[in-house]
Enzyme design. Structure first.
Site, PDB file in Angstrom:
ATOM      1  N   TRP A 241     -57.354 138.246  -9.662  1.00 48.65           N
ATOM      2  CA  TRP A 241     -56.027 138.169 -10.284  1.00 48.65           C
ATOM      3  C   TRP A 241     -56.142 139.039 -11.517  1.00 48.65           C
ATOM      4  O   TRP A 241     -56.847 138.701 -12.460  1.00 48.65           O
ATOM      5  CB  TRP A 241     -55.693 136.719 -10.652  1.00 48.65           C
ATOM      6  CG  TRP A 241     -54.298 136.556 -11.153  1.00 48.65           C
ATOM      7  CD1 TRP A 241     -53.173 136.359 -10.409  1.00 48.65           C
ATOM      8  CD2 TRP A 241     -53.872 136.578 -12.515  1.00 48.65           C
ATOM      9  NE1 TRP A 241     -52.079 136.268 -11.229  1.00 48.65           N
ATOM     10  CE2 TRP A 241     -52.465 136.405 -12.518  1.00 48.65           C
ATOM     11  CE3 TRP A 241     -54.525 136.749 -13.737  1.00 48.65           C
ATOM     12  CZ2 TRP A 241     -51.712 136.382 -13.691  1.00 48.65           C
ATOM     13  CZ3 TRP A 241     -53.776 136.728 -14.903  1.00 48.65           C
ATOM     14  CH2 TRP A 241     -52.382 136.541 -14.865  1.00 48.65           C
TER      15      TRP A 241
ATOM     16  N   CYS B 243     -59.449 134.199 -10.946  1.00 48.44           N
ATOM     17  CA  CYS B 243     -60.170 134.892  -9.883  1.00 48.44           C
ATOM     18  C   CYS B 243     -61.072 133.873  -9.190  1.00 48.44           C
ATOM     19  O   CYS B 243     -61.415 132.849  -9.766  1.00 48.44           O
ATOM     20  CB  CYS B 243     -61.013 136.006 -10.461  1.00 48.44           C
ATOM     21  SG  CYS B 243     -60.056 137.169 -11.439  1.00 48.44           S
TER      22      CYS B 243
ATOM     23  N   LYS C  82     -39.345 126.426  -9.937  1.00 45.82           N
ATOM     24  CA  LYS C  82     -39.699 126.565  -8.515  1.00 45.82           C
ATOM     25  C   LYS C  82     -38.957 127.744  -7.897  1.00 45.82           C
ATOM     26  O   LYS C  82     -39.534 128.561  -7.191  1.00 45.82           O
ATOM     27  CB  LYS C  82     -39.299 125.326  -7.729  1.00 45.82           C
ATOM     28  CG  LYS C  82     -40.125 124.110  -7.579  1.00 45.82           C
ATOM     29  CD  LYS C  82     -41.526 124.153  -7.148  1.00 45.82           C
ATOM     30  CE  LYS C  82     -42.480 124.696  -8.167  1.00 45.82           C
ATOM     31  NZ  LYS C  82     -43.238 123.745  -8.941  1.00 45.82           N
TER      32      LYS C  82
ATOM     33  N   GLU D 181     -40.230 131.134  -9.218  1.00 48.04           N
ATOM     34  CA  GLU D 181     -41.605 131.416  -8.799  1.00 48.04           C
ATOM     35  C   GLU D 181     -41.689 132.007  -7.399  1.00 48.04           C
ATOM     36  O   GLU D 181     -42.426 132.950  -7.169  1.00 48.04           O
ATOM     37  CB  GLU D 181     -42.400 130.095  -8.739  1.00 48.04           C
ATOM     38  CG  GLU D 181     -43.155 129.734  -9.955  1.00 48.04           C
ATOM     39  CD  GLU D 181     -44.080 128.571  -9.690  1.00 48.04           C
ATOM     40  OE1 GLU D 181     -43.616 127.525  -9.194  1.00 48.04           O
ATOM     41  OE2 GLU D 181     -45.273 128.690  -9.988  1.00 48.04           O
TER      42      GLU D 181
ATOM     43  N   HIS E 263     -22.747 125.224 -25.606  1.00 45.39           N
ATOM     44  CA  HIS E 263     -23.300 125.824 -26.828  1.00 45.39           C
ATOM     45  C   HIS E 263     -23.831 127.227 -26.558  1.00 45.39           C
ATOM     46  O   HIS E 263     -24.641 127.740 -27.332  1.00 45.39           O
ATOM     47  CB  HIS E 263     -24.392 124.917 -27.404  1.00 45.39           C
ATOM     48  CG  HIS E 263     -23.866 123.578 -27.800  1.00 45.39           C
ATOM     49  ND1 HIS E 263     -23.088 123.381 -28.918  1.00 45.39           N
ATOM     50  CD2 HIS E 263     -23.932 122.367 -27.170  1.00 45.39           C
ATOM     51  CE1 HIS E 263     -22.734 122.103 -28.997  1.00 45.39           C
ATOM     52  NE2 HIS E 263     -23.233 121.469 -27.935  1.00 45.39           N
TER      53      HIS E 263
ATOM     54  N   GLU F  86     -37.720 122.058 -13.808  1.00 48.64           N
ATOM     55  CA  GLU F  86     -38.675 122.209 -12.709  1.00 48.64           C
ATOM     56  C   GLU F  86     -38.022 122.923 -11.519  1.00 48.64           C
ATOM     57  O   GLU F  86     -38.633 123.790 -10.883  1.00 48.64           O
ATOM     58  CB  GLU F  86     -39.216 120.820 -12.311  1.00 48.64           C
ATOM     59  CG  GLU F  86     -40.039 120.758 -11.034  1.00 48.64           C
ATOM     60  CD  GLU F  86     -41.310 121.591 -11.044  1.00 48.64           C
ATOM     61  OE1 GLU F  86     -41.645 122.185 -12.071  1.00 48.64           O
ATOM     62  OE2 GLU F  86     -41.955 121.672  -9.984  1.00 48.64           O
TER      63      GLU F  86
ATOM     64  N   ARG G 264     -56.601 131.549  -5.809  1.00 49.25           N
ATOM     65  CA  ARG G 264     -56.882 131.854  -7.215  1.00 49.25           C
ATOM     66  C   ARG G 264     -56.455 133.260  -7.609  1.00 49.25           C
ATOM     67  O   ARG G 264     -56.419 133.595  -8.789  1.00 49.25           O
ATOM     68  CB  ARG G 264     -58.388 131.732  -7.478  1.00 49.25           C
ATOM     69  CG  ARG G 264     -58.826 130.317  -7.537  1.00 49.25           C
ATOM     70  CD  ARG G 264     -60.323 130.226  -7.686  1.00 49.25           C
ATOM     71  NE  ARG G 264     -60.661 128.903  -8.127  1.00 49.25           N
ATOM     72  CZ  ARG G 264     -60.972 128.581  -9.363  1.00 49.25           C
ATOM     73  NH1 ARG G 264     -61.016 129.489 -10.300  1.00 49.25           N
ATOM     74  NH2 ARG G 264     -61.251 127.335  -9.668  1.00 49.25           N
TER      75      ARG G 264
ATOM     76  N   ASN H 145     -64.930 135.858 -13.446  1.00 47.76           N
ATOM     77  CA  ASN H 145     -63.635 135.206 -13.625  1.00 47.76           C
ATOM     78  C   ASN H 145     -63.498 134.889 -15.103  1.00 47.76           C
ATOM     79  O   ASN H 145     -64.392 134.296 -15.689  1.00 47.76           O
ATOM     80  CB  ASN H 145     -63.573 133.912 -12.805  1.00 47.76           C
ATOM     81  CG  ASN H 145     -62.315 133.112 -13.116  1.00 47.76           C
ATOM     82  OD1 ASN H 145     -61.294 133.668 -13.502  1.00 47.76           O
ATOM     83  ND2 ASN H 145     -62.393 131.792 -12.949  1.00 47.76           N
ATOM     84  N   GLY H 146     -62.383 135.296 -15.699  1.00 47.69           N
ATOM     85  CA  GLY H 146     -62.167 135.020 -17.121  1.00 47.69           C
ATOM     86  C   GLY H 146     -61.772 136.283 -17.853  1.00 47.69           C
ATOM     87  O   GLY H 146     -61.318 137.249 -17.237  1.00 47.69           O
TER      88      GLY H 146
ATOM     89  N   LYS I  55     -52.927 130.180  -8.547  1.00 50.41           N
ATOM     90  CA  LYS I  55     -52.816 128.717  -8.565  1.00 50.41           C
ATOM     91  C   LYS I  55     -53.466 128.105  -9.802  1.00 50.41           C
ATOM     92  O   LYS I  55     -52.949 127.166 -10.379  1.00 50.41           O
ATOM     93  CB  LYS I  55     -53.480 128.173  -7.294  1.00 50.41           C
ATOM     94  CG  LYS I  55     -53.403 126.679  -7.143  1.00 50.41           C
ATOM     95  CD  LYS I  55     -52.043 126.245  -6.712  1.00 50.41           C
ATOM     96  CE  LYS I  55     -51.890 124.748  -6.632  1.00 50.41           C
ATOM     97  NZ  LYS I  55     -50.494 124.354  -6.772  1.00 50.41           N
TER      98      LYS I  55
HETATM   99  O1  M6R Z   1     -53.238 123.257 -12.734  1.00 51.83           O
HETATM  100  P1  M6R Z   1     -52.177 122.967 -13.751  1.00 51.83           P
HETATM  101  O2  M6R Z   1     -51.328 121.814 -13.392  1.00 51.83           O
HETATM  102  O3  M6R Z   1     -52.741 122.834 -15.146  1.00 51.83           O
HETATM  103  O4  M6R Z   1     -51.246 124.238 -13.744  1.00 51.83           O
HETATM  104  C1  M6R Z   1     -50.199 124.372 -14.651  1.00 51.83           C
HETATM  105  C2  M6R Z   1     -49.278 125.484 -14.239  1.00 51.83           C
HETATM  106  O5  M6R Z   1     -49.958 126.695 -14.176  1.00 51.83           O
HETATM  107  C3  M6R Z   1     -48.631 125.208 -12.879  1.00 51.83           C
HETATM  108  O6  M6R Z   1     -47.953 123.997 -12.859  1.00 51.83           O
HETATM  109  C4  M6R Z   1     -47.649 126.341 -12.508  1.00 51.83           C
HETATM  110  O7  M6R Z   1     -46.565 126.334 -13.383  1.00 51.83           O
HETATM  111  C5  M6R Z   1     -47.226 126.185 -11.061  1.00 51.83           C
HETATM  112  N1  M6R Z   1     -47.324 127.441 -10.396  1.00 51.83           N
HETATM  113  C6  M6R Z   1     -45.847 125.660 -10.912  1.00 51.83           C
HETATM  114  O8  M6R Z   1     -45.409 125.626  -9.598  1.00 51.83           O
END
Ligand code: M6R
Length: 605
Positions: A74, A2, A481, A484, A500, A477, A27, A98-99, A600
């Site tokens: 969030w 948040c 992507k 996401e 496998h 990765e 956030r 936040n938390g 983020k």
């Molecule tokens: O800020 P960070 O690099 O520690 O974040 C780690 C992950 O939360 C971050 O890489 C997340 O997987 C991204 N949304 C990937 O695109």
């Protein structure tokens, strides 16, 4: 996750709060709200959904006052709804959080016995309830906030306002970041420097367990033992907090396109000729027996890639772990271990907890971060900036390639010091690395081909990514992507694992994206590709000209990249993976920069 902002200002504060929340929307964007004190009275406005809904609400129901707090949420406990949106208010207290308050059930039960009942399903409201209870028992606002904070377990960044107090804001942090901004007769709080940048150029980061009594004249900061403490005020680099799309439709598109520039900047910061220089303390790889690398998400995949580099170039054993697993597994950290944490935000709760676990055990704590003022950077013995600049898009792009860059430089430095690479080989590799920004530009020029492939892929329900060697983490990765931001189900496998199990998934509806530069493992990957095609699978091959020529008949889509040294391929192949996901998401019409359910900066575990 948040975002929090607070202002004791000299102007009407509602528009200032909304503007700051815009900068914090990365956030969380489930709901948003603000509260102000005007003529001694607390009032608030909240709205579910994006910030624009709150702005609309404020047009019809304005909120006056020069003191205020704001929040973009969030959701953790309680659905995204107006009722569960912050600020929470109980009696004379309004509060943003936040938390996660881990003991909120016990606190609620205790308060219920005293007749204080919740209005929401959130853990956060308990903080306002408790503070209100202490206030009603005759404590001052500062005492009420202090006693409340002392009862909380879990992670929190908090800002409180009180009825009848136009020149008072209380802030506190434990586990979640919070900064105080200093103005001229004005004071601010914010989750990070980005939120506060247009308001002030001087900020003080609260440390773990700190709480602060803030008036327009300044802030008194206390530590966990309630001792008055001084925390250093720092100047914010304004250029590092500029946020705009620069004409691009999405932040993600802009951030993908920035990669040649930021990579060149980062190389400039670390390379002095062929000497790799680290900022701050040095790291002597002759004294290191092993590396333990820990991270989450995309940063974890950067670590997985780096494992290949450290092992191959420097013959250094490397363990890589997901932070949320590492922190609770209580793994032994043997003498001779350097613990290395990778994080764009530097605030990821699990990565930070893993770092703290290693603090008394590892020989050295090193972090690779984008946000240099973050908790992870500040709690490391050596923090290595990746120089990516602000990354706003929730899907990490330029931070990934910049993380890879710093990790590769570290591996080369390790190889040099451990005598496992000849100087001429190092010089050659660094020359090619210096040329990589230009190669990135050439790869970005393939955008139209990639867009065409992405449009076809966007029609699929499931997608597989395959890669071998260093391309395996890249496949992971690429799949992350794609899922996401396009919400297409995507999985990645090491090519050799296909038969496998995953090969059972192959049919003509499942595109298989094969990431395979023409390297020493190419022939093996081509065999796996043939196995896919023999079962009707549709292969999208990402390769170079030699690979495209050798791939043979029957490949559904080919994306041809410039050829590079195979040790640099992970950096280059990140670009088509990002562009495929981006164009697939655009084709599906999803919210590219703020995909559903994500935030983020993941500051809760
Ligand atoms: O800020 P960070 O690099 O520690 O974040 C780690 C992950 O939360 C971050 O890489 C997340 O997987 C991204 N949304 C990937 O695109």
């Amino acid at each position: 996750m948040c975002g929090i902002v607070g202002v004791l200002g000299t102007h009407e504060v509602a528009p200032i709060l909304v503007e700051a929340l815009k900068r914090l929307e990365y956030r969380g964007y489930d709901s948003a709200g603000i509260a102000t004190v005007n003529n001694g009275h607390l009032d608030r406005r909240r709205a579910v959904g994006k910030l624009v809904n709150l702005s609309d609400r404020l047009v019809h129901e304005p909120l006056a006052g020069k003191s205020g707090i704001g929040h973009t949420r969030w959701a953790t406990h309680g659905a995204p709804s107006e009722k569960n949106a912050h600020p929470h208010r109980t009696g004379s207290v309004a509060m943003v959080h936040n938390g996660i308050i881990e003991n909120f059930r016990e606190l609620r039960a205790e308060l219920a016995a005293k007749g204080v009942v919740p209005e929401t399903e959130t853990d956060s409201e308990t903080v306002a309830m408790l503070a209100s209870y202490y206030l009603d028992s005759g404590k001052s606002p500062a005492e009420a906030a202090r006693e409340t904070v002392a009862r909380l377990e879990g992670a929190f960044a908090l800002a409180f306002l009180f009825d009848g107090e136009e020149d008072l804001m209380i802030a506190a942090r434990k586990g979640s970041p919070l900064a105080i901004g200093h103005g001229d007769g004005e004071m601010f709080v914010g989750s990070d420097a980005i939120a506060l940048a247009p308001l002030t150029d001087t900020i003080t980061y609260l440390e773990e367990g700190d709480w602060a009594v803030i008036t327009r004249q300044g802030a008194e900061i206390f530590d966990m033992q309630n001792r008055r403490v001084n925390r250093e005020a720092k100047a914010i680099r304004m250029d590092a907090t500029r946020i705009d799309k620069a004409g691009y439709k999405h932040f993600m598109a802009k951030e993908i396109a920035e990669q040649p520039t930021v990579l060149a900047d980062a190389l400039g910061a670390y390379l002095d000729g062929n000497k790799i220089t680290l900022p701050g303390a040095d790291l002597d790889f002759t004294k290191i027996d092993r590396l333990t690398m820990v991270a989450c998400g995309t940063a974890f995949y950067a670590c997985l890639t780096a494992k290949y580099w450290f092992e191959r170039l420097a013959h250094l054993p490397v363990e890589v772990d997901i932070a949320s697993e590492f922190r609770y597994r209580e793994p032994p950290v043997l003498p001779g271990t350097v613990a290395l944490f990778v994080s764009q935000s530097g605030e990821t709760a699990d990565t930070l907890a893993a770092l703290r676990y290693c603090q008394e055990k590892a020989d050295k704590i090193v972090s690779v971060v984008n946000v240099e003022t973050s908790s992870i950077a500040r709690e490391s013995d050596l923090a290595l900036p990746i120089h990516a600049g602000i990354e706003v898009g929730v899907a990490s792009t330029k931070a990934f390639t910049c993380q890879l860059n710093v990790l590769l430089l570290l591996a080369i430095k390790a190889a040099k010091e451990r005598g496992t690479m000849a100087d001429s080989d190092i010089a050659g590799l660094l020359d090619q690395l210096r040329a990589l920004p230009g190669v990135f530009n050439a790869a970005l020029d393939r955008d139209t081909t990639i867009e065409t492939a992405a449009q076809k892929i966007s029609e699929a329900r499931d997608v597989l990514f395959l890669g071998r060697g260093m391309m395996y983490p890249l496949a992971l990765e690429g799949a992350l992507k794609l899922k996401e931001i396009s919400y297409i189900h995507a999985e990645a496998y090491a090519s050799g694992e296909l038969k496998h199990g995953p090969i059972a998934l192959i049919d003509k509806t499942v595109p298989v994206i094969v990431m395979a530069p023409h390297d020493s493992l190419f022939d093996k990957t081509v065999s796996n590709m043939q196995e896919v095609m023999a079962r009707g699978g549709k292969v999208c091959l990402i390769t170079d000209a030699a690979g495209a020529a050798e791939a043979g008949e029957g490949v559904w889509q080919v994306i041809t990249l410039p050829a590079v040294d195979e040790r640099l391929a992970p950096l280059l192949y990140a670009l088509p993976a990002q562009l495929l996901a981006y164009h697939a998401a655009v084709a599906k019409g999803t919210d590219v920069d703020q995909p559903r359910n994500l935030a983020k900066s993941v500051t809760v575990e």
